[in-house]
Motif scaffolding. Structure first.
Motif, PDB file in Angstrom:
ATOM      1  N   LYS A  58       0.735  -1.218   0.238  1.00 19.73           N
ATOM      2  CA  LYS A  58      -0.128   0.020  -0.045  1.00 19.73           C
ATOM      3  C   LYS A  58       0.864   1.315  -0.003  1.00 19.73           C
ATOM      4  O   LYS A  58       0.584   2.366  -0.623  1.00 19.73           O
ATOM      5  CB  LYS A  58      -0.944   0.173   1.363  1.00 19.73           C
ATOM      6  N   MET A  59       2.108   0.968   0.711  1.00 22.73           N
ATOM      7  CA  MET A  59       3.063   2.412   0.424  1.00 22.73           C
ATOM      8  C   MET A  59       3.923   2.354  -0.535  1.00 22.73           C
ATOM      9  O   MET A  59       4.487   3.592  -0.676  1.00 22.73           O
ATOM     10  CB  MET A  59       3.834   2.108   1.776  1.00 22.73           C
ATOM     11  N   ILE A  60       3.841   1.316  -1.368  1.00 25.87           N
ATOM     12  CA  ILE A  60       4.903   1.538  -2.786  1.00 25.87           C
ATOM     13  C   ILE A  60       3.905   1.851  -3.799  1.00 25.87           C
ATOM     14  O   ILE A  60       2.878   1.155  -4.049  1.00 25.87           O
ATOM     15  CB  ILE A  60       5.419   0.211  -2.891  1.00 25.87           C
ATOM     16  N   SER A  61       4.377   2.866  -4.676  1.00 26.67           N
ATOM     17  CA  SER A  61       3.471   3.196  -5.771  1.00 26.67           C
ATOM     18  C   SER A  61       3.638   2.101  -6.947  1.00 26.67           C
ATOM     19  O   SER A  61       4.753   1.482  -7.200  1.00 26.67           O
ATOM     20  CB  SER A  61       4.085   4.453  -6.453  1.00 26.67           C
ATOM     21  N   ASP A  62       2.679   2.071  -7.635  1.00 25.56           N
ATOM     22  CA  ASP A  62       2.706   1.070  -8.823  1.00 25.56           C
ATOM     23  C   ASP A  62       4.082   1.470  -9.718  1.00 25.56           C
ATOM     24  O   ASP A  62       4.184   2.243 -10.129  1.00 25.56           O
ATOM     25  CB  ASP A  62       1.349   1.173  -9.680  1.00 25.56           C
ATOM     26  N   GLY A  63       4.693   0.259  -9.711  1.00 25.52           N
ATOM     27  CA  GLY A  63       6.051   0.514 -10.620  1.00 25.52           C
ATOM     28  C   GLY A  63       7.344   0.815  -9.841  1.00 25.52           C
ATOM     29  O   GLY A  63       8.275   0.840 -10.236  1.00 25.52           O
ATOM     30  N   GLY A  64       6.747   0.980  -8.670  1.00 22.68           N
ATOM     31  CA  GLY A  64       7.826   1.199  -7.445  1.00 22.68           C
ATOM     32  C   GLY A  64       8.857  -0.047  -7.093  1.00 22.68           C
ATOM     33  O   GLY A  64       8.377  -1.157  -7.601  1.00 22.68           O
ATOM     34  N   MET A  65       9.656   0.171  -6.471  1.00 20.94           N
ATOM     35  CA  MET A  65      10.854  -0.868  -5.929  1.00 20.94           C
ATOM     36  C   MET A  65      10.710  -0.988  -4.450  1.00 20.94           C
ATOM     37  O   MET A  65      10.596  -0.299  -3.782  1.00 20.94           O
ATOM     38  CB  MET A  65      12.074  -0.525  -6.175  1.00 20.94           C
ATOM     39  N   TRP A  66      10.867  -2.424  -4.193  1.00 18.80           N
ATOM     40  CA  TRP A  66      11.111  -2.761  -2.919  1.00 18.80           C
ATOM     41  C   TRP A  66      12.450  -3.447  -2.640  1.00 18.80           C
ATOM     42  O   TRP A  66      12.615  -4.602  -3.337  1.00 18.80           O
ATOM     43  CB  TRP A  66       9.889  -3.921  -2.667  1.00 18.80           C
ATOM     44  N   ALA A  67      13.059  -3.072  -1.917  1.00 23.28           N
ATOM     45  CA  ALA A  67      14.428  -3.764  -1.485  1.00 23.28           C
ATOM     46  C   ALA A  67      14.356  -4.391  -0.330  1.00 23.28           C
ATOM     47  O   ALA A  67      13.987  -3.990   0.781  1.00 23.28           O
ATOM     48  CB  ALA A  67      15.484  -2.626  -1.380  1.00 23.28           C
ATOM     49  N   VAL A  68      14.853  -5.447  -0.280  1.00 24.12           N
ATOM     50  CA  VAL A  68      14.998  -6.579   0.810  1.00 24.12           C
ATOM     51  C   VAL A  68      16.493  -6.900   1.145  1.00 24.12           C
ATOM     52  O   VAL A  68      17.023  -7.509   0.464  1.00 24.12           O
ATOM     53  CB  VAL A  68      14.258  -7.879   0.519  1.00 24.12           C
TER      54      VAL A  68
END
Length: 76
Positions: free
Chosen positions: A21-31
């Motif tokens: 919900k906090m990430i924009s569409d097309g955004g990145m998630w770094a783990v």
């Protein structure tokens, strides 16, 4: 959380859905723990692995349980 239990999987799904919900569409998630970067496509419900150094299949398992597809970007 232990995703091998139904309660653990439920918690993992809820955590990931809240994160998305906090990430924009097309955004990145770094783990950090797996040095993995996902690009999130909310419309297609795909998480594309852009970079990964230490594979962590538990993330893929949770995403698939959410109804998402995990795509691995082919190296050139």
């Amino acid at each position: 959380m232990d995703i091998k239990t139904s309660a653990g999987m439920k918690d993992a799904i809820a955590w990931t859905e809240n994160l998305f919900k906090m990430i924009s569409d097309g955004g990145m998630w770094a783990v950090p723990r797996s040095t993995t970067i996902y690009q999130i496509d909310k419309v297609k419900k795909t998480a594309t692995v852009i970079q990964q150094r230490k594979p962590d299949t538990s993330i893929d398992t949770v995403l698939k349980a959410m109804g998402w597809e995990v795509v691995y970007k082919k190296k050139k």
